[in-house]
Design a protein around this motif. Structure first.
Motif, PDB file in Angstrom:
ATOM      1  N   UNK A  20     -27.301 -36.731  38.152  1.00  0.00           N
ATOM      2  CA  UNK A  20     -27.232 -35.277  38.080  1.00  0.00           C
ATOM      3  C   UNK A  20     -26.068 -34.685  38.849  1.00  0.00           C
ATOM      4  N   UNK A  21     -25.755 -33.429  38.537  1.00  0.00           N
ATOM      5  CA  UNK A  21     -24.613 -32.762  39.170  1.00  0.00           C
ATOM      6  C   UNK A  21     -25.035 -31.767  40.248  1.00  0.00           C
ATOM      7  N   UNK A  22     -26.288 -31.860  40.662  1.00  0.00           N
ATOM      8  CA  UNK A  22     -26.769 -31.063  41.798  1.00  0.00           C
ATOM      9  C   UNK A  22     -27.025 -32.044  42.938  1.00  0.00           C
ATOM     10  N   UNK A  23     -26.193 -31.988  43.968  1.00  0.00           N
ATOM     11  CA  UNK A  23     -26.252 -32.977  45.041  1.00  0.00           C
ATOM     12  C   UNK A  23     -26.936 -32.405  46.271  1.00  0.00           C
ATOM     13  N   UNK A  24     -27.946 -33.113  46.748  1.00  0.00           N
ATOM     14  CA  UNK A  24     -28.614 -32.777  48.005  1.00  0.00           C
ATOM     15  C   UNK A  24     -28.085 -33.720  49.081  1.00  0.00           C
ATOM     16  N   UNK A  25     -27.481 -33.181  50.120  1.00  0.00           N
ATOM     17  CA  UNK A  25     -26.914 -33.986  51.194  1.00  0.00           C
ATOM     18  C   UNK A  25     -27.695 -33.756  52.487  1.00  0.00           C
ATOM     19  N   UNK A  26     -27.872 -34.825  53.236  1.00  0.00           N
ATOM     20  CA  UNK A  26     -28.586 -34.704  54.508  1.00  0.00           C
ATOM     21  C   UNK A  26     -28.165 -35.854  55.411  1.00  0.00           C
ATOM     22  N   UNK A  59     -26.384 -28.780  47.852  1.00  0.00           N
ATOM     23  CA  UNK A  59     -27.497 -28.281  48.665  1.00  0.00           C
ATOM     24  C   UNK A  59     -27.494 -29.032  49.994  1.00  0.00           C
ATOM     25  N   UNK A  60     -27.400 -28.289  51.102  1.00  0.00           N
ATOM     26  CA  UNK A  60     -27.370 -28.905  52.423  1.00  0.00           C
ATOM     27  C   UNK A  60     -28.208 -28.084  53.391  1.00  0.00           C
ATOM     28  N   UNK A  61     -28.374 -28.632  54.592  1.00  0.00           N
ATOM     29  CA  UNK A  61     -28.957 -27.819  55.649  1.00  0.00           C
ATOM     30  C   UNK A  61     -27.853 -26.905  56.190  1.00  0.00           C
ATOM     31  N   UNK A  62     -28.062 -26.306  57.342  1.00  0.00           N
ATOM     32  CA  UNK A  62     -27.107 -25.318  57.843  1.00  0.00           C
ATOM     33  C   UNK A  62     -26.031 -25.908  58.747  1.00  0.00           C
ATOM     34  N   UNK A  63     -25.883 -27.230  58.740  1.00  0.00           N
ATOM     35  CA  UNK A  63     -24.808 -27.861  59.497  1.00  0.00           C
ATOM     36  C   UNK A  63     -23.459 -27.382  58.936  1.00  0.00           C
ATOM     37  N   UNK A  64     -22.620 -26.825  59.808  1.00  0.00           N
ATOM     38  CA  UNK A  64     -21.361 -26.222  59.365  1.00  0.00           C
ATOM     39  C   UNK A  64     -20.351 -27.254  58.857  1.00  0.00           C
ATOM     40  N   UNK A  65     -20.566 -28.510  59.199  1.00  0.00           N
ATOM     41  CA  UNK A  65     -19.634 -29.562  58.771  1.00  0.00           C
ATOM     42  C   UNK A  65     -19.536 -29.661  57.248  1.00  0.00           C
ATOM     43  N   UNK A  66     -20.637 -29.390  56.544  1.00  0.00           N
ATOM     44  CA  UNK A  66     -20.619 -29.487  55.091  1.00  0.00           C
ATOM     45  C   UNK A  66     -19.686 -28.437  54.484  1.00  0.00           C
ATOM     46  N   UNK A  68     -22.693 -23.540  46.807  1.00  0.00           N
ATOM     47  CA  UNK A  68     -23.143 -24.256  48.000  1.00  0.00           C
ATOM     48  C   UNK A  68     -24.333 -23.511  48.588  1.00  0.00           C
ATOM     49  N   UNK A  69     -25.492 -24.142  48.509  1.00  0.00           N
ATOM     50  CA  UNK A  69     -26.717 -23.542  49.048  1.00  0.00           C
ATOM     51  C   UNK A  69     -27.035 -24.195  50.380  1.00  0.00           C
ATOM     52  N   UNK A  70     -27.068 -23.402  51.441  1.00  0.00           N
ATOM     53  CA  UNK A  70     -27.317 -23.909  52.786  1.00  0.00           C
ATOM     54  C   UNK A  70     -28.623 -23.334  53.317  1.00  0.00           C
ATOM     55  N   UNK A 107     -33.753 -28.351  51.107  1.00  0.00           N
ATOM     56  CA  UNK A 107     -33.238 -29.717  51.101  1.00  0.00           C
ATOM     57  C   UNK A 107     -34.319 -30.773  51.334  1.00  0.00           C
ATOM     58  N   UNK A 108     -35.550 -30.464  50.958  1.00  0.00           N
ATOM     59  CA  UNK A 108     -36.634 -31.426  51.156  1.00  0.00           C
ATOM     60  C   UNK A 108     -36.420 -32.710  50.370  1.00  0.00           C
ATOM     61  N   UNK A 109     -35.758 -32.616  49.225  1.00  0.00           N
ATOM     62  CA  UNK A 109     -35.553 -33.813  48.399  1.00  0.00           C
ATOM     63  C   UNK A 109     -34.730 -34.853  49.156  1.00  0.00           C
TER      64      UNK A 109
END
Length: 225
Positions: free
Chosen positions: A75-81, A137-144, A157-159, A164-166
């Protein structure tokens, strides 16, 4: 029923089905090498945990590489953590990317949790996926956000931590393995293990019957009955 003998297993004392089953057990479930040895012993198969380790190193990587080559486009929706791992008394960070369907795209073990580390993960993903994400999709870490700007990536970019539970849930098998192993031995060890574990987990994330058929085709052997 057995598959046609695969030349990869030529010269081994044990049949391909037993070797494939040992590798599958080790990477599919949070089991130690000694646990796999015992499970095989319960089936009347006497093999040492050191032999299981050697099989896992040799055949696990090869099977995982074949799975990556055959995997459909993700998929083209990436969840990063990222999560903290303590390795040899030092903090490291396990960065993971998952698509909207729960398939692991990649993992990267790094010693830092900054924009350069986030950028390194994104570069690796862009190279492997061959396209930029439609949504990140990421948490609120500014590095992303900093890494996204550096790479001039478009898309949304959704922060938000709650979105980001997935990706966060995708870390759970690693946490179980970490506890079972009483910590990983080295960053290289974690990277090597997860680079084999995650493609196998992706395969069995699909329909189970189809996954077993695909395993037999990729591994060159069915699982032992």
């Amino acid at each position: 029923m057995t598959t046609r003998p695969d030349p990869r297993y030529a010269g081994y004392r044990f049949p391909a089905e037993i070797i494939a089953t040992a590798v599958w057990l080790y990477f599919r479930f949070p089991l130690s090498l000694r646990m796999v040895e015992e499970l095989l012993a319960a089936r009347g198969i006497t093999v040492s945990y050191e032999t299981v380790r050697q099989w896992s190193l040799k055949f696990g990587r090869e099977i995982a590489d074949r799975m990556r080559r055959r995997a459909p486009r993700r998929g083209d929706k990436w969840h990063l953590d990222e999560v903290v791992l303590t390795i040899a008394g030092r903090k490291h960070y396990l960065w993971r990317a998952v698509d909207q369907d729960g398939f692991v795209l990649d993992v990267l073990v790094q010693s830092r949790r900054d924009a350069k580390a986030a950028e390194r993960l994104l570069r690796k993903l862009l190279k492997q996926q061959g396209r930029a994400p439609r949504v990140l999709v990421t948490d609120q870490l500014k590095s992303y956000a900093a890494a996204k700007r550096e790479l001039t990536l478009g898309g949304e970019h959704r922060q938000h931590k709650g979105l980001n539970n997935r990706a966060e849930n995708s870390h759970q098998p690693t946490r179980r393995r970490e506890r079972q192993r009483k910590r990983f031995q080295s960053p290289r060890h974690v990277q090597r293990f997860l680079s084999i574990h995650d493609p196998i987990a992706n395969l069995f994330h699909a329909a189970r019957a189809q996954a077993f058929e695909a395993w037999a085709d990729i591994a060159g052997a069915r699982l032992a009955a």
